[in-house]
Design a protein around this motif. Sequence first.
Motif, short mmCIF file in Angstrom:
data_model
loop_
_atom_site.label_atom_id
_atom_site.label_comp_id
_atom_site.label_asym_id
_atom_site.label_seq_id
_atom_site.Cartn_x
_atom_site.Cartn_y
_atom_site.Cartn_z
N VAL A 14 0.84 -1.20 0.00
CA VAL A 14 0.00 0.00 0.00
C VAL A 14 0.88 1.25 0.00
CG1 VAL A 14 -1.67 1.35 1.35
CG2 VAL A 14 -2.01 -1.11 1.04
N GLY A 15 1.92 1.24 0.81
CA GLY A 15 2.84 2.39 0.85
C GLY A 15 3.52 2.61 -0.49
N GLY A 16 3.91 1.52 -1.14
CA GLY A 16 4.55 1.62 -2.46
C GLY A 16 3.61 2.19 -3.50
N VAL A 17 2.36 1.74 -3.48
CA VAL A 17 1.36 2.26 -4.43
C VAL A 17 1.12 3.75 -4.19
CG1 VAL A 17 -1.08 2.13 -5.11
CG2 VAL A 17 0.25 0.03 -4.85
N ILE A 18 1.01 4.14 -2.95
CA ILE A 18 0.80 5.56 -2.62
C ILE A 18 2.01 6.39 -3.05
CG2 ILE A 18 0.58 7.19 -0.70
CD1 ILE A 18 -1.18 5.08 0.69
N ALA A 19 3.20 5.92 -2.78
CA ALA A 19 4.42 6.65 -3.17
C ALA A 19 4.51 6.78 -4.68
CB ALA A 19 5.66 5.95 -2.62
N TYR A 20 4.20 5.71 -5.41
CA TYR A 20 4.24 5.74 -6.87
C TYR A 20 3.21 6.74 -7.42
CZ TYR A 20 3.64 4.32 -11.72
OH TYR A 20 3.54 4.32 -13.08
N SER A 21 1.99 6.68 -6.91
CA SER A 21 0.94 7.60 -7.36
C SER A 21 1.30 9.05 -7.07
CB SER A 21 -0.39 7.26 -6.67
OG SER A 21 -0.81 5.96 -7.04
N SER A 22 1.87 9.27 -5.92
CA SER A 22 2.28 10.62 -5.54
C SER A 22 3.38 11.14 -6.45
CB SER A 22 2.74 10.62 -4.08
OG SER A 22 3.19 11.90 -3.71
N ALA A 23 4.36 10.30 -6.74
CA ALA A 23 5.47 10.70 -7.63
C ALA A 23 4.96 10.97 -9.03
CB ALA A 23 6.55 9.61 -7.65
N LEU A 24 4.04 10.15 -9.51
CA LEU A 24 3.45 10.34 -10.84
C LEU A 24 2.69 11.66 -10.91
CD1 LEU A 24 3.27 8.85 -13.54
CD2 LEU A 24 1.15 7.81 -12.72
N CYS A 25 1.93 11.95 -9.88
CA CYS A 25 1.17 13.21 -9.82
C CYS A 25 2.12 14.41 -9.80
CB CYS A 25 0.28 13.20 -8.59
SG CYS A 25 -0.76 14.67 -8.45
N MET A 26 3.18 14.33 -9.03
CA MET A 26 4.14 15.43 -8.96
C MET A 26 4.85 15.62 -10.30
SD MET A 26 5.68 14.95 -5.10
CE MET A 26 7.20 15.70 -5.54
N TYR A 27 5.18 14.53 -10.98
CA TYR A 27 5.82 14.62 -12.28
C TYR A 27 4.88 15.28 -13.29
CZ TYR A 27 7.53 13.36 -16.86
OH TYR A 27 7.94 13.42 -18.17
N ARG A 28 3.63 14.87 -13.29
CA ARG A 28 2.64 15.45 -14.22
C ARG A 28 2.47 16.93 -13.93
NH1 ARG A 28 -0.57 16.44 -18.03
NH2 ARG A 28 -2.80 16.65 -17.83
N ARG A 29 2.35 17.30 -12.68
CA ARG A 29 2.18 18.71 -12.32
C ARG A 29 3.39 19.53 -12.76
NH1 ARG A 29 -0.27 20.20 -6.63
NH2 ARG A 29 -1.82 18.86 -7.56
N SER A 30 4.58 18.98 -12.59
CA SER A 30 5.80 19.66 -13.00
C SER A 30 5.84 19.82 -14.52
CB SER A 30 7.02 18.88 -12.52
OG SER A 30 8.20 19.45 -13.01
N ALA A 31 5.47 18.79 -15.25
CA ALA A 31 5.47 18.85 -16.72
C ALA A 31 4.47 19.88 -17.22
CB ALA A 31 5.16 17.47 -17.30
N VAL A 32 3.29 19.92 -16.62
CA VAL A 32 2.27 20.90 -17.01
C VAL A 32 2.76 22.31 -16.71
CG1 VAL A 32 -0.05 21.76 -16.50
CG2 VAL A 32 0.33 19.31 -16.82
N SER A 33 3.36 22.49 -15.56
CA SER A 33 3.88 23.80 -15.18
C SER A 33 4.96 24.28 -16.14
CB SER A 33 4.43 23.73 -13.75
OG SER A 33 4.92 24.98 -13.34
N GLN A 34 5.86 23.39 -16.53
CA GLN A 34 6.91 23.75 -17.48
C GLN A 34 6.34 24.08 -18.85
OE1 GLN A 34 9.77 20.58 -17.44
NE2 GLN A 34 10.45 21.04 -15.36
#
Length: 136
Positions: A14-34
């Motif tokens: 569960v922790g791994g899934v949450i960490a992966y989802s969080s990292a994916l969301c942060m990457y997407r947000r960073s890409a959109v911002s750039q």
Amino acid sequence: MSESVIAALVGAIVGGVIAYSSALCMYRRSAVSQAAAKFRSQFIDEILLLEKGSLDVPRVLTDEAYTKHLKAKIEFEPYLGTGELKSFFEAWNRYFEYRAFFTGQNVAPGSIDVRKKEIPKALAVIQDLLFHAQHK
């Protein structure tokens, strides 16, 4: 296996899934911002020229400027969600139609009356378009 081992394994998964989802969301947000920053940057020269007020709108929103803006639009579109695309396209069409109004027009140099009327309109159309590339 003991219950504590099973609980630890489930917790790790569960922790791994949450960490992966969080990292994916942060990457997407960073890409959109750039992508949004790159899109906005393509309008800076024209905004500065319009705000300065020394050139008429047709001399600022040239074919060269439009080509630069169109390229930025094409690069930015994939980063917009389905709901955002509709309003972005509407804003782009307002910009396109406003700019097309001046295509081929020869405005006399120093037409201050035209500048006073048209520069605020041009800036409003551009700002409406750039609204879709703001930080959220």
